[in-house]
Design a protein around this motif. Structure first.
Motif, PDB file in Angstrom:
ATOM      1  N   ASP A 159       0.845  -1.197   0.000  1.00  0.00           N
ATOM      2  CA  ASP A 159       0.000   0.000   0.000  1.00  0.00           C
ATOM      3  C   ASP A 159       0.879   1.245   0.000  1.00  0.00           C
ATOM      4  OD1 ASP A 159      -2.122   1.689   0.075  1.00  0.00           O
ATOM      5  OD2 ASP A 159      -2.759   1.232   2.102  1.00  0.00           O
TER       6      ASP A 159
ATOM      7  N   ASN B  38      -0.372   4.948   1.054  1.00  0.00           N
ATOM      8  CA  ASN B  38      -0.601   5.365   2.437  1.00  0.00           C
ATOM      9  C   ASN B  38       0.675   5.282   3.266  1.00  0.00           C
ATOM     10  OD1 ASN B  38      -3.487   5.836   2.229  1.00  0.00           O
ATOM     11  ND2 ASN B  38      -3.699   3.623   2.056  1.00  0.00           N
TER      12      ASN B  38
ATOM     13  N   THR C 211       0.660   7.123   6.633  1.00  0.00           N
ATOM     14  CA  THR C 211      -0.060   6.427   7.703  1.00  0.00           C
ATOM     15  C   THR C 211       0.824   5.376   8.361  1.00  0.00           C
ATOM     16  OG1 THR C 211      -2.135   6.755   6.501  1.00  0.00           O
ATOM     17  CG2 THR C 211      -2.123   5.094   8.239  1.00  0.00           C
TER      18      THR C 211
ATOM     19  N   GLU D  24      -0.472  11.696  -1.363  1.00  0.00           N
ATOM     20  CA  GLU D  24       0.506  12.036  -0.329  1.00  0.00           C
ATOM     21  C   GLU D  24       1.899  11.951  -0.925  1.00  0.00           C
ATOM     22  OE1 GLU D  24      -0.126   9.417   2.940  1.00  0.00           O
ATOM     23  OE2 GLU D  24      -1.921  10.458   3.624  1.00  0.00           O
TER      24      GLU D  24
END
Length: 649
Positions: A24, A27, A30, A631
């Protein structure tokens, strides 16, 4: 100490933590936040050949941002490095990226008048206001019943592209007095030039369509390179651009964007060509007149210092040489990107929060209208005038521009004092700051952070969003992680109330102490000189004993509390009226000597833009829908689909 001994997730040989992110990549922020919070504010991040120390502890971050600290030097984030590489490796020269502190200091001194002069800020803000009214008028003029709106009288629109266009156009015009055209190059090529008896050459305005498209392509590629470091390494090989379509597309956009900025520099900033003809000088003057920003500055020419004038006066340190056009192009690229893009993205995120929390739209609208309507000026003459010109309108006269600037300055002064508006902006910047991954520091010598000894040349990455959501500070009395992640602007109002209460308590104690001293003085006057001397000696001894006890208590308290450098202690950059003692863990514009030089203008623009939207429109959208988030160099919300309902105001 070797940073390999720092706490970290389980790593793989050679690749480090890359395999943990492959599932992923979108992200990554995160994951970074989760890892560092699980390890109490510090951990190692190993990405193949790249090694970092992640930090989310606010006291440690404060020490890293200390401008007087000799142990660290500012550094760019990975996304920024990729962005600079895509634009031709501008890091060695750019004001925002250079490690040459003398170069940075000289440019900072040169641009200071642009971002600190009251008159100049007023002129710049008035340009943004004029474009805002044009944006509102364009939105209100759209078709109401196009089948896309939720009901009759609504406008279904993606606000994100419109806001990015507004920010880029306003930035170019306010900082460089240069008009922007939104015709594509193909459309402009088919336009027949008007005949003129004058031989003065026509100055080509900045082409906003291509510039915005190229900027989006470059930023998207920089984001992909942050999410996949292998992609970044592949891009550095020269042959990659020949055989790999994404690399070729990014390179083409980079050349075109830099070429457009280079043309702007040659027309406005660069003073090296002193052999310009009289016609060329007249064309430059004509171009300046075509900008509404120029009209706004005419009435106060002596105090006018737009960015292009500041850069025009800049000279290279130690040589006093005029910078070349290429050197100035590098600076202008940095200022354009880091002025227009974060402002646009911060506004998009703030409007997104308003869509998700519609009750705040009504609160803000009531507060803003009440504040401006209670003033002596006409409410509709500044922010909310529907008769204002659109972004493509003609330049205002000098007299009307001066009146517009005066009214705008009065309105922004009132907006700065509105607690609900400022609380909303602070909360939005806390949770969704566009520059959350852009800050880094590099150690110049061994230092100690949170009990760990770090070597020199170690790259430390303070995670802004992790700092802004630290449960120890933002989680309330129970230090709840969920409360720290909540969008709750009321927290800023409570902070202001607590500070006001503490100040009143301090004033009360001072008043009581003053009364006591006055009473003691009166009693002493009634006594003889001998008794007075004895009393003074006793009082002096008592005070000395109390001071010693207080010092011992303070030393014991300091040993229990984490150290926070006094140079970075409050006031915080919170915009809420009355909050000057907010936590040091709020750094939306950076901190220290390399904080954002244009943060005052950015905050004023955000206040005005949010005020315009909530007063003129009711925003509706899907609840609990964040949309596509990118991001990278910046945290961007790609789309903001809303239904706008025009209001009667």
């Amino acid at each position: 100490m070797d940073i390999s001994k720092l706490p970290a997730p389980k790593a793989y040989p050679i690749l480090g933590h890359l395999p943990l992110l492959w599932k992923d990549f979108k992200n990554v922020q995160t994951y970074f936040e989760k890892w560092v919070k699980e390890r109490k504010g510090i951990c190692r991040l190993w990405l193949a050949i790249l090694d970092f120390v992640l930090v989310s502890d606010s006291s440690a971050a404060a020490s890293l941002f200390d401008g007087e600290s000799p142990e660290v030097t500012p550094e760019r984030g990975i996304g920024c490095k990729s962005f600079e590489m895509l634009l031709g490796n501008i890091s060695s020269q750019s004001f925002f990226s250079t490690s040459n502190q003398r170069l940075w200091r000289d440019i900072r001194v040169a641009i200071t008048p642009c971002f600190s002069s009251h008159e100049e800020l007023k002129s710049q803000h008035t340009v943004f206001l004029n474009k805002l009214r044009g944006l509102a008028k364009d939105l209100a003029d759209q078709e109401r019943k196009d089948g896309k709106g939720k009901d009759a009288g609504s406008i279904a629109v993606d606000l994100a592209p419109a806001i990015r266009r507004f920010a880029l156009e306003s930035t170019i015009e306010s900082l460089f007095d240069t008009p922007v055209t939104w015709e594509s190059s193909a459309a402009a090529a088919t336009t027949t030039p008007s005949s003129s008896s004058s031989s003065t050459p026509t100055v080509t305005p900045v082409r906003g369509v291509e510039m915005l498209e190229d900027l989006n392509v470059i930023m998207h590629e920089a984001t992909l390179q942050l999410q996949n470091p292998i992609r970044r390494l592949a891009y550095e090989f020269p042959l990659t651009q020949l055989f790999w379509t994404p690399a070729r597309t990014a390179a083409t956009s980079s050349r075109r964007f830099r070429s457009a900025v280079h043309q702007l520099v040659q027309q406005k900033v660069w003073d090296g060509n002193r052999r310009r003809s009289a016609a060329a000088k007249a064309a430059e003057a004509k171009q300046q007149e075509a900008s509404s920003a120029a009209a706004l500055r005419k009435a106060n020419e002596n105090n006018s210092m737009p960015l292009w004038k500041c850069l025009k006066q800049y000279r290279i340190a130690n040589t006093a040489h005029i910078p070349t056009a290429n050197q100035l192009t590098t600076e202008v690229v940095s200022f354009l990107v880091l002025a227009a893009v974060p402002t646009a993205e911060a506004l998009i995120w703030t409007l997104h929060h308003l869509v998700q929390h519609p009750e705040w739209q009504d609160k803000l609208s009531s507060e803003i209208v009440s504040a401006l309507a209670s003033s002596s000026s006409n409410v509709s003459s500044s922010l909310f005038s529907s008769s204002a010109s659109s972004s493509t309108s003609s330049t205002p006269s000098t007299a009307s521009a001066a009146l517009m600037a005066s009214t705008a300055a009065a309105d922004i002064g009132r907006l700065r004092s509105l607690p609900l508006l400022n609380a909303l902006l602070d909360e939005s910047l806390r949770l969704t700051n566009p520059m959350a991954l852009a800050l880094m520091r590099t150690t110049k010598r061994p230092i100690t952070i949170l009990g760990y000894n770090l070597p020199s040349d170690c790259t430390i990455w303070p995670l802004m969003r992790a700092i802004h959501t630290d449960a120890e500070i933002w989680g309330g009395a129970d230090k709840s992680e969920a409360k720290a992640l909540e969008f709750r602007p009321e927290r800023w109002l409570q902070m202001a109330a607590d500070q006001k209460k503490a100040e009143k308590e301090g004033e009360r104690k001072e008043e009581e102490e003053g009364k006591k001293e006055k009473k003691d003085d009166e009693e002493e006057k009634k006594k003889g000189k001998k008794d007075k001397d004895k009393e003074e000696d006793k009082e002096k001894e008592k005070e000395e004993e109390e001071e010693e006890e207080e010092e011992e208590e303070e030393e014991e308290e300091e040993e229990e509390k984490p150290y926070i450098p006094t140079a970075l202690s409050p006031p915080c950059c919170s915009a809420v009226a009355g909050v000057t003692n907010a936590p040091t863990a709020f750094i939306p514009f950076g901190r220290g000597v390399k904080s954002c030089p244009g943060q005052a203008l950015a905050q004023d623009v955000l206040r005005s833009a949010v005020a315009m939207f909530v007063v003129r429109f009711k925003l509706e959208g899907k609840k609990e829908e964040e949309g596509e988030v990118e991001e990278g160099m910046m945290t961007r919300l790609i789309k903001l689909d809303v239904a706008l309902h025009p209001k009667a105001y």
